[in-house]
Design a protein around this motif. Structure first.
Motif, PDB file in Angstrom:
ATOM      1  N   LEU A  20      -4.675  59.878 -17.100  1.00 40.77           N
ATOM      2  CA  LEU A  20      -5.081  59.468 -18.437  1.00 40.77           C
ATOM      3  C   LEU A  20      -3.921  59.519 -19.418  1.00 40.77           C
ATOM      4  N   GLU A  21      -2.976  60.416 -19.194  1.00 41.88           N
ATOM      5  CA  GLU A  21      -1.842  60.529 -20.100  1.00 41.88           C
ATOM      6  C   GLU A  21      -0.634  59.716 -19.633  1.00 41.88           C
ATOM      7  N   ASP A  22      -0.800  58.946 -18.553  1.00 45.72           N
ATOM      8  CA  ASP A  22       0.283  58.068 -18.115  1.00 45.72           C
ATOM      9  C   ASP A  22       0.590  57.060 -19.207  1.00 45.72           C
ATOM     10  N   LYS A  23       1.866  56.813 -19.434  1.00 43.93           N
ATOM     11  CA  LYS A  23       2.276  55.854 -20.444  1.00 43.93           C
ATOM     12  C   LYS A  23       2.173  54.419 -19.905  1.00 43.93           C
ATOM     13  N   LEU A  24       1.831  53.511 -20.799  1.00 47.52           N
ATOM     14  CA  LEU A  24       1.715  52.105 -20.417  1.00 47.52           C
ATOM     15  C   LEU A  24       3.020  51.595 -19.822  1.00 47.52           C
ATOM     16  N   SER A  25       4.132  52.035 -20.366  1.00 48.68           N
ATOM     17  CA  SER A  25       5.446  51.587 -19.878  1.00 48.68           C
ATOM     18  C   SER A  25       5.716  52.050 -18.451  1.00 48.68           C
ATOM     19  N   ALA A  26       5.070  53.142 -18.040  1.00 50.91           N
ATOM     20  CA  ALA A  26       5.254  53.645 -16.682  1.00 50.91           C
ATOM     21  C   ALA A  26       4.334  52.917 -15.698  1.00 50.91           C
ATOM     22  N   VAL A  27       3.142  52.593 -16.151  1.00 53.94           N
ATOM     23  CA  VAL A  27       2.161  51.944 -15.266  1.00 53.94           C
ATOM     24  C   VAL A  27       2.439  50.449 -15.144  1.00 53.94           C
ATOM     25  N   LEU A  28       2.770  49.826 -16.272  1.00 55.11           N
ATOM     26  CA  LEU A  28       3.116  48.396 -16.294  1.00 55.11           C
ATOM     27  C   LEU A  28       4.490  48.265 -16.966  1.00 55.11           C
ATOM     28  N   PRO A  29       5.558  48.484 -16.213  1.00 61.29           N
ATOM     29  CA  PRO A  29       6.916  48.532 -16.788  1.00 61.29           C
ATOM     30  C   PRO A  29       7.320  47.286 -17.576  1.00 61.29           C
ATOM     31  N   ASP A  30       6.816  46.117 -17.187  1.00 60.72           N
ATOM     32  CA  ASP A  30       7.207  44.891 -17.873  1.00 60.72           C
ATOM     33  C   ASP A  30       6.779  44.880 -19.339  1.00 60.72           C
ATOM     34  N   MET A  31       5.741  45.659 -19.679  1.00 65.23           N
ATOM     35  CA  MET A  31       5.267  45.668 -21.064  1.00 65.23           C
ATOM     36  C   MET A  31       6.347  46.183 -22.002  1.00 65.23           C
ATOM     37  N   LYS A  45       9.799  46.531 -20.816  1.00 62.65           N
ATOM     38  CA  LYS A  45      11.038  45.851 -20.444  1.00 62.65           C
ATOM     39  C   LYS A  45      11.232  44.545 -21.197  1.00 62.65           C
ATOM     40  N   TYR A  46      10.134  43.770 -21.324  1.00 60.88           N
ATOM     41  CA  TYR A  46      10.217  42.475 -21.993  1.00 60.88           C
ATOM     42  C   TYR A  46       9.600  42.487 -23.395  1.00 60.88           C
ATOM     43  N   ASP A  47       9.303  43.684 -23.880  1.00 57.27           N
ATOM     44  CA  ASP A  47       8.742  43.851 -25.220  1.00 57.27           C
ATOM     45  C   ASP A  47       7.441  43.063 -25.406  1.00 57.27           C
ATOM     46  N   TYR A  48       6.616  43.042 -24.355  1.00 54.08           N
ATOM     47  CA  TYR A  48       5.328  42.380 -24.467  1.00 54.08           C
ATOM     48  C   TYR A  48       4.360  43.191 -25.328  1.00 54.08           C
ATOM     49  N   VAL A  49       4.525  44.530 -25.298  1.00 57.39           N
ATOM     50  CA  VAL A  49       3.664  45.426 -26.076  1.00 57.39           C
ATOM     51  C   VAL A  49       4.543  46.362 -26.887  1.00 57.39           C
ATOM     52  N   ASP A  50       4.363  46.345 -28.179  1.00 58.58           N
ATOM     53  CA  ASP A  50       5.113  47.231 -29.067  1.00 58.58           C
ATOM     54  C   ASP A  50       4.764  48.689 -28.779  1.00 58.58           C
ATOM     55  N   ARG A  51       5.780  49.522 -28.666  1.00 60.77           N
ATOM     56  CA  ARG A  51       5.633  50.972 -28.464  1.00 60.77           C
ATOM     57  C   ARG A  51       4.893  51.311 -27.166  1.00 60.77           C
ATOM     58  N   ALA A  52       5.172  50.519 -26.129  1.00 61.63           N
ATOM     59  CA  ALA A  52       4.522  50.731 -24.834  1.00 61.63           C
ATOM     60  C   ALA A  52       4.874  52.079 -24.227  1.00 61.63           C
ATOM     61  N   GLU A  89       4.865  54.821 -25.801  1.00 65.07           N
ATOM     62  CA  GLU A  89       4.075  55.853 -26.470  1.00 65.07           C
ATOM     63  C   GLU A  89       2.593  55.764 -26.108  1.00 65.07           C
ATOM     64  N   ILE A  90       2.138  54.591 -25.746  1.00 68.08           N
ATOM     65  CA  ILE A  90       0.708  54.342 -25.527  1.00 68.08           C
ATOM     66  C   ILE A  90       0.268  54.871 -24.170  1.00 68.08           C
TER      67      ILE A  90
END
Length: 359
Positions: A111-122, A124-131, A133-134
């Motif tokens: 539950l505390e996994d970061k979005l950037s760790a689970v979906l790295p492209d978010m 890497k390519y700035d698809y999601v702002d502050r990925a 932290e989320i």
């Protein structure tokens, strides 16, 4: 609910009502119910409603049903079969959250996994702002601060030809200014687009396969499926919903572009009741891993309701906290969902009349 000409879905709505039973082990015939048919007729009389159906289940047994209005606009097509399929809209989110939490239970996700760790492209390519932290939990609870892709204005209710990938919706959300910080509540369907992408990455299967494998098949939801096509129509006899076009004329939205959004489940009163019965009785997740749900608080606080809306439909499932009783209602519309507040009120009143007679 804001629509414009966008094909978004309503948020998970809260409505809570009470249930009259003689005790925790009361038999189905001891549950006190009001007149279901009359309650549904009252819903169908509400301005903007084309037709309405509803069924009550106690311990998995149907104990009442009603249908009113018509299957098609203008009083045509006869009444909607009470057991017909309908789009459950944002109620799909609760199912998706359940699947994600099952992956947590299986140790495939935290539950505390970061979005950037689970979906790295978010990130890497700035698809999601502050990925970075989320967290996954924030996605589930709509506290990521990620904007709703619908607000980009890039999507049309009446687009039945353009096939979108989930990443297209995420990219569209990136063009919308952020309105909240991570940790602050901001309802956004983009959260559940991302959760769907996580499900597919971790399981190696598409969302439809996982919904069927984890929920529909084991719960006996034989008439439920996840719509996935660009132009997806409901299977079998059912009520048609309508939505105003640019000139305000109601157009049939029996077809909807299921690639826009994350809420494509099509179900029946029987099947959706089976889901809430299993969820509330702890058959899908352990007590320490439960999805966010509306809090029961009215008429004794024994029943909560989850609602969903999308062009042409408003659907609500009321369920007792012990999972024994469900009242599933669906109303097809001919108005913009933003104008349908009275419909929601009428459905709540119907549930109160059925589940809380005399109160």
């Amino acid at each position: 609910m804001r629509r414009g000409r966008a094909a978004g879905m309503a948020g998970l709505a809260c409505a809570v009502l009470a249930l009259s039973v003689t005790g925790p082990a009361a038999a189905a015939d001891q549950v006190k119910l009001g007149d279901v048919q009359q309650a549904i007729e009252n819903v169908a009389k509400t301005d903007g409603v084309v037709g309405a159906i509803g069924q009550v289940y106690v311990d998995g047994k149907q104990v009442g049903q009603g249908t009113a209005g018509s299957r098609l606009i203008g009083g045509k097509g006869g009444r909607i079969p009470p057991d017909s399929r309908y789009r459950i809209a944002s109620q799909t989110k609760l199912m998706e959250a359940t699947i994600v939490l099952q992956l947590v239970k299986e140790g495939k996700l935290g539950l505390e996994d970061k979005l950037s760790a689970v979906l790295p492209d978010m990130a890497k390519y700035d698809y999601v702002d502050r990925a970075d932290e989320i967290t996954v939990q924030q996605l589930i609870r709509h506290t990521s601060g990620i904007p709703d892709f619908i607000e980009s204005g890039k999507f049309d209710v009446f687009d039945f030809t353009t096939a979108y990938k989930p990443i297209d919706l995420v990219k569209a959300a990136r063009t919308v200014p952020r309105k909240g910080e991570p940790g602050e509540y901001l309802y956004s369907t983009t959260n559940y687009v991302l959760l769907g992408m996580i499900i597919e990455k971790l399981t190696g299967h598409d969302r439809a396969t996982e919904f069927k494998r984890r929920l529909f098949t084991p719960l006996g939801m034989k008439h439920t499926y996840l719509a996935t096509k660009v132009s997806d129509q409901i299977k079998g006899p059912h009520g048609h919903g309508y939505y105003p076009d640019a000139k305000g004329r109601p157009r049939d939205v029996d077809r909807l572009n299921a690639t826009i959004g994350a809420e494509g489940a099509i179900s029946t009163a029987h099947d959706v009741s089976a889901f809430y019965r299993a969820l509330n009785q702890g058959k899908l997740l352990p007590p320490d891993l439960q999805p966010p749900r509306p809090r029961p608080s009215l008429c004794g606080g024994t029943v909560a309701a989850a609602a969903g809306g999308m062009p042409g439909i408003n659907s609500v499932t009321f369920s007792s906290t012990d999972g024994r009783v469900q009242f599933a209602v669906a109303a097809t519309l001919k108005i913009d969902n933003e104008q349908a507040m009275a419909v929601g009120d009428a459905i709540n009143a119907a549930a109160e009349a059925v589940l809380c007679p005399g109160q």
